[in-house]
Write a protein that holds these residues in place. Structure first.
Motif, PDB file in Angstrom:
ATOM      1  N   CYS A 328     -30.220 -26.503 -17.885  1.00 35.76           N
ATOM      2  CA  CYS A 328     -29.481 -27.256 -16.867  1.00 35.76           C
ATOM      3  C   CYS A 328     -30.478 -27.984 -15.967  1.00 35.76           C
ATOM      4  CB  CYS A 328     -28.631 -26.302 -16.036  1.00 35.76           C
ATOM      5  SG  CYS A 328     -27.913 -27.087 -14.588  1.00 35.76           S
ATOM      6  N   CYS A 335     -30.150 -25.852  -7.530  1.00 32.73           N
ATOM      7  CA  CYS A 335     -29.287 -24.676  -7.700  1.00 32.73           C
ATOM      8  C   CYS A 335     -30.098 -23.382  -7.739  1.00 32.73           C
ATOM      9  CB  CYS A 335     -28.484 -24.829  -8.995  1.00 32.73           C
ATOM     10  SG  CYS A 335     -27.341 -23.463  -9.256  1.00 32.73           S
ATOM     11  N   CYS A 352     -27.092 -17.643 -15.095  1.00 23.45           N
ATOM     12  CA  CYS A 352     -28.075 -18.472 -14.381  1.00 23.45           C
ATOM     13  C   CYS A 352     -28.840 -17.621 -13.364  1.00 23.45           C
ATOM     14  CB  CYS A 352     -27.391 -19.645 -13.689  1.00 23.45           C
ATOM     15  SG  CYS A 352     -26.568 -20.754 -14.862  1.00 23.45           S
TER      16      CYS A 352
HETATM   17  S1  SF4 Z   1     -24.863 -22.608 -11.917  1.00 21.91           S
HETATM   18 FE1  SF4 Z   1     -26.169 -22.761 -13.734  1.00 21.91          FE
HETATM   19  S2  SF4 Z   1     -25.255 -24.449 -14.873  1.00 21.91           S
HETATM   20 FE2  SF4 Z   1     -24.463 -24.648 -12.784  1.00 21.91          FE
HETATM   21  S3  SF4 Z   1     -25.906 -25.995 -11.709  1.00 21.91           S
HETATM   22 FE3  SF4 Z   1     -26.614 -23.897 -11.388  1.00 21.91          FE
HETATM   23  S4  SF4 Z   1     -28.121 -23.564 -13.002  1.00 21.91           S
HETATM   24 FE4  SF4 Z   1     -26.892 -25.337 -13.612  1.00 21.91          FE
END
Ligand code: SF4
Lengths: 367, 90
Positions: A328, A335, A352
């Motif tokens: 990602c 994030c 994640c």
């Molecule tokens: S939660 Fe996971 S998939 Fe969503 S933005 Fe964050 S790292 Fe990317």
């Protein structure tokens, strides 16, 4: 990176790994469905010990992660605007809603309480007859008996001030949704041991037959996971698709019928919205109509507008095992667990967050 | 929150006018209440797997000890004390 000697039963870990390296001759992709297993695989560095041709992808099995944003907003609204005592599990109160989390609602003066068990919420209701107490009841099949039991207890006590905001999800329909997605390519599953402690193993037989995939009911410790992966790979190498139980020391084929009886007494199967994935038919439980008095959804008719998720978040693909968190573009950048853009970054059982906390090279090492 | 933790039943009492069997279950020194509704045959001295305050199955002693030691080792027992952390800032 862990040393083999750090594991419980290092000799067993070593044996399973060696056997796995011998057995796997072709590339296989296996999904572990349960977030607890994802957490254990990543935290224990198992992914980097597996043969290169055995690829684990992580499933949607984190109840906190798949609870719709809309429902979190509803819980926040109940806590802030309706004067209820809003109780839930620790993970759940930290998940950000579209504007804030329940923990932030608490800082704003909302009466939000982190509890270990929904049965404690019933006691709070008993002690506070003048207040409404709502338990935000999330979870998979493992947690459903406790959430259902809180309703049974409240009814026995004649309480009229206790209700649950149920966001219950079920594993087998989610596995079907994953298999039906044309973008996924999964050849075998580890099924979640503690879910089967309640439900037994038979729900997985139709999935094995329909999709011709091996499914192995597996525990969550490193040795369990490695054994479960080995059992799956053995089947795959032999061209078999069977249901097997690695976790027989805890899971009996029948599960726990007493627990299922309580679930059936309180819940009906319903369609359910999964955060990041969308609607999955017959994939959840809701409070039965005759118990509406204990259903916060019916009791407090608040309409919270749906908000859309962050466009950069690929949670849907991560939850279905199509992409890894590290693929990602926002992972670890915009994030992070302190500022999650999407569901799988919020709970420690989300893929994640697991990758973020225990970030380690996925590059395999030889054993 | 999905973990189930094994502990030993120390005592059993009837609550809610005798309708509900609640146990005191010990997890390596921490004692918590757990409902025995789902394991009607459990008795004092048995090991049960407890998930969010409800015993969901009986396990044997060896499994319980090993599994508990593993959970402690990897620091996964926090939720046992979650109730007393209500006001802890995160
Ligand atoms: S939660 Fe996971 S998939 Fe969503 S933005 Fe964050 S790292 Fe990317």
């Amino acid at each position: 990176m862990k040393y083999l000697s750090e594991y419980r039963a290092p000799e067993l870990v070593e044996q399973y790994l060696a056997e796995l390296h011998r057995t796997a001759t072709r590339p296989w992709t296996i999904m572990e469905v349960c977030g607890g297993q994802t957490h254990s695989l990543v935290k224990n560095g198992i992914l980097s010990l597996l043969p290169t041709n055995v690829r684990m992808v992580h499933g949607p099995g984190c109840p906190v992660c798949v609870t719709p944003l809309n429902l979190i907003d509803k819980a926040v609204y109940l806590a802030e605007k309706c004067g209820v005592i809003l109780c839930s599990y620790g993970d759940m109160v930290r998940v950000p809603g579209s504007e804030r989390s329940l923990l932030e609602a608490k800082a704003n003066g909302g009466d939000v309480r982190i509890l270990y068990s929904p049965l404690e919420a019933v006691q709070i209701a008993q002690q506070n007859p003048g207040r409404e107490v709502v338990f935000f009841a999330v979870g998979f099949e493992t947690t459903a008996p406790a959430n259902a039991l809180s309703v049974v207890h409240a009814r026995r006590l004649g309480l009229t001030n206790y209700s649950i905001l149920a966001s219950h999800v079920l594993v087998p329909p989610a596995m079907e949704a994953v298999m039906d997605d044309p973008e996924t390519n999964i050849q075998g599953f580890l099924a979640a041991g503690h879910v089967c402690t309640i439900m037994g193993v038979y729900d997985y037989v139709p999935l094995v037959q329909k999709y011709q995939v091996p499914i192995v009911v597996t525990g969550f410790e490193p040795v369990d996971l490695l054994q479960g992966i080995l059992m799956t790979v053995r089947q795959l190498e032999r061209g078999e698709a069977r249901l097997e139980n690695q976790y027989t020391r805890v899971v009996s084929d029948d599960g726990n019928p007493d627990a299922r009886r309580v679930i059936e007494e309180v819940f009906d199967v319903t369609d359910r919205e999964w955060r990041g994935i969308g609607n999955i038919p017959r994939s959840g439980w809701e409070v039965r109509p005759e118990l509406a008095a204990f259903d916060a959804n019916r009791k407090f008719n608040v309409n919270i507008a749906k908000v859309s998720e962050c466009a950069d978040c690929i949670a849907g693909q991560v939850l279905k095992g199509i992409k890894k968190p590290s693929e990602c573009s926002q992972f670890g950048k915009r994030c992070t667990p302190l500022n999650p853009l999407g569901a799988p970054m919020v709970s420690s059982e989300g893929a994640c967050a697991a990758y973020y906390h225990f970030a380690q090279a996925e590059a395999p090492v030889s054993v | 929150m999905c973990l189930a933790i094994p502990g030993k039943i120390k005592s059993i009492e009837l609550q809610y006018g005798g309708l509900v069997r609640m146990a005191k279950v010990e997890f390596g020194g921490i004692v918590k209440e757990a409902s025995l509704d789902m394991v009607p045959h459990a008795k004092i001295g048995d090991y049960v797997l407890v998930h969010v305050g409800v015993a969901i199955t009986i396990v044997d002693e060896e499994e319980a000890e090993k599994s508990f030691a593993y959970l402690r080792e990897i620091g996964e027992l926090d939720e046992l004390v979650a109730g007393s952390q209500i006001d802890k800032p995160y």
